[in-house]
Design an enzyme around this catalytic site. Structure first.
Site, mmCIF file in Angstrom:
data_model
loop_
_atom_site.group_PDB
_atom_site.id
_atom_site.type_symbol
_atom_site.label_atom_id
_atom_site.label_comp_id
_atom_site.label_asym_id
_atom_site.label_seq_id
_atom_site.Cartn_x
_atom_site.Cartn_y
_atom_site.Cartn_z
ATOM 1 C CB CYS A 65 -3.919 -17.455 -0.235
ATOM 2 S SG CYS A 65 -2.183 -17.308 0.255
ATOM 3 C CB CYS A 69 -1.655 -11.668 4.724
ATOM 4 S SG CYS A 69 -0.176 -12.626 4.325
ATOM 5 C CB CYS A 72 -4.551 -10.727 1.722
ATOM 6 S SG CYS A 72 -4.602 -11.397 0.046
ATOM 7 C CB CYS A 109 2.985 -7.254 -12.139
ATOM 8 S SG CYS A 109 3.955 -5.729 -12.202
ATOM 9 C CB CYS A 141 7.478 -7.930 -12.320
ATOM 10 S SG CYS A 141 7.771 -7.999 -10.522
ATOM 11 C CB CYS A 201 9.880 -5.439 -7.384
ATOM 12 S SG CYS A 201 8.332 -4.517 -7.218
ATOM 13 N NE ARG A 271 5.622 -0.556 -9.954
ATOM 14 C CZ ARG A 271 6.292 -1.671 -9.687
ATOM 15 N NH1 ARG A 271 5.785 -2.602 -8.934
ATOM 16 N NH2 ARG A 271 7.505 -1.832 -10.202
#
Length: 380
Positions: A65, A69, A72, A109, A141, A201, A271
């Site tokens: 990626c 972040c 992560c 998801c 999702c 979400c 959740r």
């Protein structure tokens, strides 16, 4: 405690607490923990009964990626020992999704690392949604990063029900955890998903060095965005990331955070998400009295609790898996949702009695492995 009576009463009326009340809840002592859970449980049962919605993650593309972040394992420059791979083929993703559906997952998801999808990526995901729907009707999702104009609408037309993009932390703290995009970018994508007719979400990650004020601020930001579901994650401090070794949470604090989110967003799907097994540990069943949704089995780059253990925990705690024929959200929230062009979802695969998912975990061994790479934190 008058505070808890006030919070529960407001939650039953769909009224938010004040910021001071939310902060006071986070500051309660461990001696009051069961009272906190009981008060949040009243609100949870009022809106969702004793149902638990099961969600299942499929990691379509892992690692590599370009975003930085800090939490992560897939970030730019990550040294975390995880598998990296490019896009799964639609059939491969459908095979993975089918394992979760067979165990009772109501929502699948679909997640892909990256800043945001290209139009080609959206077409890939549309093909994957079609392949999954051939196995049975289930909520889909998508979680693909920052959305651009028209992409949410194309995902909706392809059969997606929801779009996930977490705020993760408060606007004030956001610059401490990421520099390649900002809080406003994330909030904009949440708004775009709702405007596109997708169920928004968005949630948070606790344990990244935030203050109580940061936790309260992000919870209220999620309420202001009027999201339908709030995943609450607890930091997994992967070795090879800037937050490695940061074990700042206790099971008791995790429960207070969940309760605070429930009171701020009383009628929203809350959740229990990543990190629950290593931070809540033996107190996971108590969390079911606050949340009404969990992820079944594994996460993106780390293993979760065995799926059968999740099902046993739900049953042993006196809860029941939410079936496809039961609406996820309270009626007033469903009526407020934007109209969707896509056809409504039909009943999903029936939940088998005590369905084992060991085969599902074996099937995913090629694309998942334990990623934390560190011992469990001290029980302090």
């Amino acid at each position: 405690m008058s505070l808890l009576e006030t919070l529960a009463g407001k939650g039953l009326r769909r009224e938010p607490p004040t910021r001071d009340e939310a902060l006071a809840l986070l500051a309660t002592s461990d001696d009051d923990l069961l009272d906190v859970v009981a008060a949040a449980g009243r609100v949870r049962r009022h809106w969702f009964g004793r149902r638990v919605k099961l969600n299942y993650l499929v990691n379509l593309k892992s690692g590599l990626c370009p975003e930085d972040c800090t939490y992560c394992s897939q970030r730019l420059g990550s040294k975390a020992d995880i598998l990296t791979y490019t896009w799964l083929k639609p059939g491969e993703a459908a095979d993975a999704a089918a394992a979760g559906m067979a165990a009772g997952a109501k929502r699948v998801c679909l997640v892909a690392s990256g800043r945001g999808p290209t139009d080609r990526d959206v077409r890939r995901v549309a093909d994957t949604i079609a392949a999954i729907k051939e196995r049975g009707d289930v909520e889909i999702c998508a979680c693909l990063g920052l959305l651009r104009d028209g992409q949410g609408e194309r995902l909706r037309d392809a059969g997606a029900h929801a779009y996930n993009h977490n705020l993760n932390t408060s606007e004030a703290q956001y610059g401490d955890i990421c520099t390649t995009h900002d809080f406003g970018d994330r909030a904009d994508t949440v708004r775009r998903s709702r405007d596109a007719g997708l169920s928004p979400c968005s949630g948070l990650i606790a344990g990244m060095g935030e203050t109580d004020g940061d936790l309260v601020d992000v919870a209220f930001a999620l309420r202001e965005l009027d999201v339908d579901s709030v995943p609450v994650n607890f930091l997994i401090p992967f070795e090879g990331t800037p937050l490695a070794g940061q074990w700042a949470l206790t099971p008791q604090r995790c429960l207070r955070i969940l309760a605070m989110v429930r009171f701020v967003c009383p009628d929203v799907e809350v959740r229990l998400s990543g990190g629950r097994e290593i931070h809540l540990r033996s107190l996971q069943p108590l969390a079911l009295h606050i949340v009404n949704s969990i992820f079944l089995g594994d996460y993106l780059t780390s293993e979760g609790q065995a799926g059968q253990a999740d099902l046993d925990m739900i049953a042993d705690a006196g809860f029941e898996v939410e079936g496809a024929d039961v609406p996820t959200l309270p009626e007033h929230r469903r009526e407020a949702a934007p109209a969707r062009d896509a056809a409504p979802l039909a009943d999903a695969v029936p939940v088998p009695d005590a369905a084992p998912v060991s085969g599902a975990r074996a099937d995913l061994v090629a694309v998942r492995r334990r990623g934390a790479g560190t011992e469990l934190p001290p029980n302090a």
